[in-house]
Design an enzyme around this catalytic site. Sequence first.
Site, PDB file in Angstrom:
ATOM      1  CE1 TYR A 109      30.922 -42.736  35.323  1.00 40.06           C
ATOM      2  CE2 TYR A 109      30.215 -41.999  37.503  1.00 40.06           C
ATOM      3  CZ  TYR A 109      30.312 -41.790  36.139  1.00 40.06           C
ATOM      4  OH  TYR A 109      29.792 -40.650  35.576  1.00 40.06           O
ATOM      5  CG  HIS A 142      31.511 -42.284  27.263  1.00 42.58           C
ATOM      6  ND1 HIS A 142      32.002 -41.105  27.777  1.00 42.58           N
ATOM      7  CD2 HIS A 142      31.393 -42.106  25.930  1.00 42.58           C
ATOM      8  CE1 HIS A 142      32.158 -40.242  26.783  1.00 42.58           C
ATOM      9  NE2 HIS A 142      31.807 -40.825  25.659  1.00 42.58           N
TER      10      HIS A 142
END
Length: 149
Positions: free
Chosen positions: A24, A102
Amino acid sequence: MANTVYVINGPNLNSLGTREPEKYGTATLADVEKLCRETAARFGLTVEFRQSNHEGEIVDWFHEAKANGARGVVINPAGYTTTSIAILDAIWAVGLPTVEIHITNIHAREAFRHNSYISKAARAVICGFGVDGYALAITGLAAMVGAKS
Ligand code: DHK
């Protein structure tokens, strides 16, 4: 709130920056908020930036966005992507243009991440650009709603 877009973040995104940084990245949610505000400002838009670990709160925010006359919504549904019919129904219920984002490319990850309920109602989907995807989502949403730079 006529020039407002909501940016809604789902569960565990409060840990952005320290959560699995190899997937991430190291930007924090505060960094993402700053990026969103700067991007939206280029189109004369302001941002209501939210994060919750609770599904119902996210549903409530869609109804709040509608009641407040928001132009649209950017959502990273995170772990609710593949489970939440309630959030899917909220998007349909309020009818606001919604862009799903996302950070990672969910289609290159585990199979259980592939099937998004949110995509059935989203006007567009962005994934795999890291947190830059939020800027892309806001830019796309601005174009959708006719907000000019
Ligand atoms: C974030 C999450 O928390 C996961 O549950 C999703 C998404 C992927 C992201 O890439 O932003 O599967």
